[in-house]
Scaffold this active site. Structure first.
Site, PDB file in Angstrom:
ATOM      1  N   GLU A  61     -27.360  -5.924  14.050  1.00  0.00           N
ATOM      2  CA  GLU A  61     -26.625  -6.993  13.349  1.00  0.00           C
ATOM      3  C   GLU A  61     -26.551  -6.644  11.870  1.00  0.00           C
ATOM      4  OE1 GLU A  61     -27.555 -11.089  14.181  1.00  0.00           O
ATOM      5  OE2 GLU A  61     -26.386 -11.783  12.463  1.00  0.00           O
ATOM      6  N   GLU A  86     -29.787  -6.437   6.164  1.00  0.00           N
ATOM      7  CA  GLU A  86     -29.428  -7.490   5.189  1.00  0.00           C
ATOM      8  C   GLU A  86     -29.976  -7.082   3.826  1.00  0.00           C
ATOM      9  OE1 GLU A  86     -27.998 -10.077   3.225  1.00  0.00           O
ATOM     10  OE2 GLU A  86     -27.609 -10.716   5.276  1.00  0.00           O
ATOM     11  N   ASP A 113     -28.160  -1.229   2.053  1.00  0.00           N
ATOM     12  CA  ASP A 113     -26.763  -1.449   2.393  1.00  0.00           C
ATOM     13  C   ASP A 113     -26.489  -0.891   3.787  1.00  0.00           C
ATOM     14  OD1 ASP A 113     -23.850  -0.816   2.575  1.00  0.00           O
ATOM     15  OD2 ASP A 113     -23.870  -1.685   0.565  1.00  0.00           O
ATOM     16  N   ASP A 135     -18.944 -11.154   4.278  1.00  0.00           N
ATOM     17  CA  ASP A 135     -18.214 -11.639   3.097  1.00  0.00           C
ATOM     18  C   ASP A 135     -16.737 -11.261   3.215  1.00  0.00           C
ATOM     19  OD1 ASP A 135     -20.644 -12.471   1.382  1.00  0.00           O
ATOM     20  OD2 ASP A 135     -21.115 -10.458   2.084  1.00  0.00           O
ATOM     21  N   LYS A 139      -9.430 -12.002  -1.806  1.00  0.00           N
ATOM     22  CA  LYS A 139      -8.421 -11.557  -2.782  1.00  0.00           C
ATOM     23  C   LYS A 139      -8.034 -10.098  -2.516  1.00  0.00           C
ATOM     24  CE  LYS A 139      -9.777 -14.662  -6.418  1.00  0.00           C
ATOM     25  NZ  LYS A 139     -10.778 -14.892  -7.424  1.00  0.00           N
ATOM     26  N   ARG A 210     -25.838 -19.658  10.596  1.00  0.00           N
ATOM     27  CA  ARG A 210     -25.874 -20.714   9.585  1.00  0.00           C
ATOM     28  C   ARG A 210     -24.507 -20.828   8.904  1.00  0.00           C
ATOM     29  NH1 ARG A 210     -30.190 -20.292   4.781  1.00  0.00           N
ATOM     30  NH2 ARG A 210     -31.606 -19.988   6.536  1.00  0.00           N
ATOM     31  N   TYR A 211     -23.913 -19.680   8.643  1.00  0.00           N
ATOM     32  CA  TYR A 211     -22.622 -19.682   7.956  1.00  0.00           C
ATOM     33  C   TYR A 211     -21.544 -20.343   8.828  1.00  0.00           C
ATOM     34  CZ  TYR A 211     -18.854 -18.420   4.931  1.00  0.00           C
ATOM     35  OH  TYR A 211     -17.781 -18.514   4.086  1.00  0.00           O
TER      36      TYR A 211
HETATM   37  C1  LIG Z   1     -21.361 -14.757   4.300  1.00  0.00           C
HETATM   38  S1  LIG Z   1     -22.956 -14.152   4.662  1.00  0.00           S
HETATM   39  C2  LIG Z   1     -23.093 -14.492   6.416  1.00  0.00           C
HETATM   40  C3  LIG Z   1     -24.504 -14.379   6.909  1.00  0.00           C
HETATM   41  C4  LIG Z   1     -24.692 -14.564   8.424  1.00  0.00           C
HETATM   42  N1  LIG Z   1     -24.071 -13.498   9.176  1.00  0.00           N
HETATM   43  C5  LIG Z   1     -24.172 -15.901   8.885  1.00  0.00           C
HETATM   44  O1  LIG Z   1     -23.163 -15.919   9.582  1.00  0.00           O
HETATM   45  O2  LIG Z   1     -24.807 -16.922   8.540  1.00  0.00           O
HETATM   46  C6  LIG Z   1     -22.759 -12.401   4.669  1.00  0.00           C
HETATM   47  C7  LIG Z   1     -24.077 -11.660   4.559  1.00  0.00           C
HETATM   48  O3  LIG Z   1     -23.842 -10.275   4.697  1.00  0.00           O
HETATM   49  C8  LIG Z   1     -24.696  -9.575   3.805  1.00  0.00           C
HETATM   50  N2  LIG Z   1     -24.055  -8.286   3.531  1.00  0.00           N
HETATM   51  C9  LIG Z   1     -22.829  -8.108   3.015  1.00  0.00           C
HETATM   52  N3  LIG Z   1     -22.561  -6.800   2.907  1.00  0.00           N
HETATM   53  C10 LIG Z   1     -23.643  -6.151   3.389  1.00  0.00           C
HETATM   54  C11 LIG Z   1     -23.959  -4.774   3.552  1.00  0.00           C
HETATM   55  N4  LIG Z   1     -23.109  -3.836   3.178  1.00  0.00           N
HETATM   56  N5  LIG Z   1     -25.162  -4.441   4.080  1.00  0.00           N
HETATM   57  C12 LIG Z   1     -26.035  -5.414   4.459  1.00  0.00           C
HETATM   58  N6  LIG Z   1     -25.778  -6.729   4.318  1.00  0.00           N
HETATM   59  C13 LIG Z   1     -24.608  -7.093   3.795  1.00  0.00           C
HETATM   60  C14 LIG Z   1     -24.775 -10.476   2.594  1.00  0.00           C
HETATM   61  O4  LIG Z   1     -25.944 -10.233   1.828  1.00  0.00           O
HETATM   62  C15 LIG Z   1     -24.774 -11.862   3.226  1.00  0.00           C
HETATM   63  O5  LIG Z   1     -26.080 -12.344   3.439  1.00  0.00           O
END
Ligand SMILES: C[S@@+](CC[C@H](N)C(=O)[O-])C[C@H]1O[C@@H](n2cnc3c(N)ncnc32)[C@H](O)[C@@H]1O
Length: 230
Positions: A61, A86, A113, A135, A139, A210-211
């Site tokens: 994940e 994460e 990352d 994310d 834009k 959660r999101y």
């Molecule tokens: C909008 S949140 C959604 C979190 C979770 N999947 C949910 O649905 O509740 C997106 C998450 O992806 C993580 N994230 C974004 N780009 C990432 C990357 N390249 N590597 C690891 N985590 C990443 C961010 O830190 C953030 O916590």
């Protein structure tokens, strides 16, 4: 560039790494439990060493947020090894809390990352991959920051076994169109949907994140996509 090539590849992270100060119990989990579960992405990952109990399958994940979905999947599938990736410290601490409370022995965590982790995992090692509410960067000028792109899908195609499942969810119309176009046009993946219910209704074996709950409370319609590695 791949970790196997020995290069120090550290992509630029655009999201937050830290939030509010961790509670002492969470800090303790970060100091003591996390090092025992950590996956180092700087070098090729040895899955046999990472999961000595030899799970039946390995799932990944990316961007697990608070880790609710990952912890639920790990609970429901105790013979599967789950790797969560994460970069947000408070999310990592939250998942560690779930792991401790539920005594989960089948979860490992990468705090780098995810693009580094993808470079470090062995080919044809993954049976399922979750990219849930990443994310959206809606834009146009930020589209280069979206995790889902041709490069990451190429890499996932290498890492996933034939028949492995790629699950993607999003509530952002721009990101939905982008992710769908990239994944469904990718030659290694086939979209499983037959009717609208297949993408409008979350499948039963797919716990809410959660999101997603925030999106629904705000009146947005999440969409759920399942692709199979050909
Ligand atoms: C909008 S949140 C959604 C979190 C979770 N999947 C949910 O649905 O509740 C997106 C998450 O992806 C993580 N994230 C974004 N780009 C990432 C990357 N390249 N590597 C690891 N985590 C990443 C961010 O830190 C953030 O916590």
């Amino acid at each position: 560039m791949h970790a196997q090539e020995g290069a120090e590849f550290r992509p630029k992270i655009h999201g937050r790494r830290t939030g509010r100060k961790l509670r002492p119990g969470q800090q303790q989990l970060m100091d003591v439990l996390l090092p025992r579960l950590a996956v180092a992405a700087e070098k090729p990952v040895d899955l046999k060493a990472l999961f000595p109990e030899r799970p039946e399958a390995i799932w990944l994940e990316v961007g697990f947020g608070g880790g609710e979905h990952l912890a639920d999947q790990a609970t429901a599938h105790p013979t599967t090894g789950l790797i969560g990736c994460e970069v947000f410290r408070n999310g990592i601490a939250s998942l560690l809390g779930h792991i401790e409370k539920r005594h989960l022995g089948n979860v490992r965590i990468c705090t780098e990352d995810a693009r580094m982790l993808l470079d470090a995992l062995p080919a044809a090692s993954l049976s399922r991959v979750f990219l849930l509410f990443l994310d959206p960067w809606p834009k146009k000028r930020h589209s280069g920051r979206r995790f889902i792109n041709t490069e990451s899908l190429n890499r996932l195609a290498m890492l996933m076994k034939p028949g492995a499942e790629l699950r993607i969810a999003s509530d952002d119309p721009v990101h939905i169109a982008w992710a769908l176009a990239h994944a469904s046009n990718h030659p290694a993946f086939s979209w499983t949907a037959r009717t609208a219910a297949d993408w409008c209704v979350r499948p039963q074996d797919w716990p809410a994140t959660r999101y997603e709950q925030k999106a629904v409370a705000a009146g947005r319609q999440p969409m759920f996509f399942r692709f199979l590695r050909r």
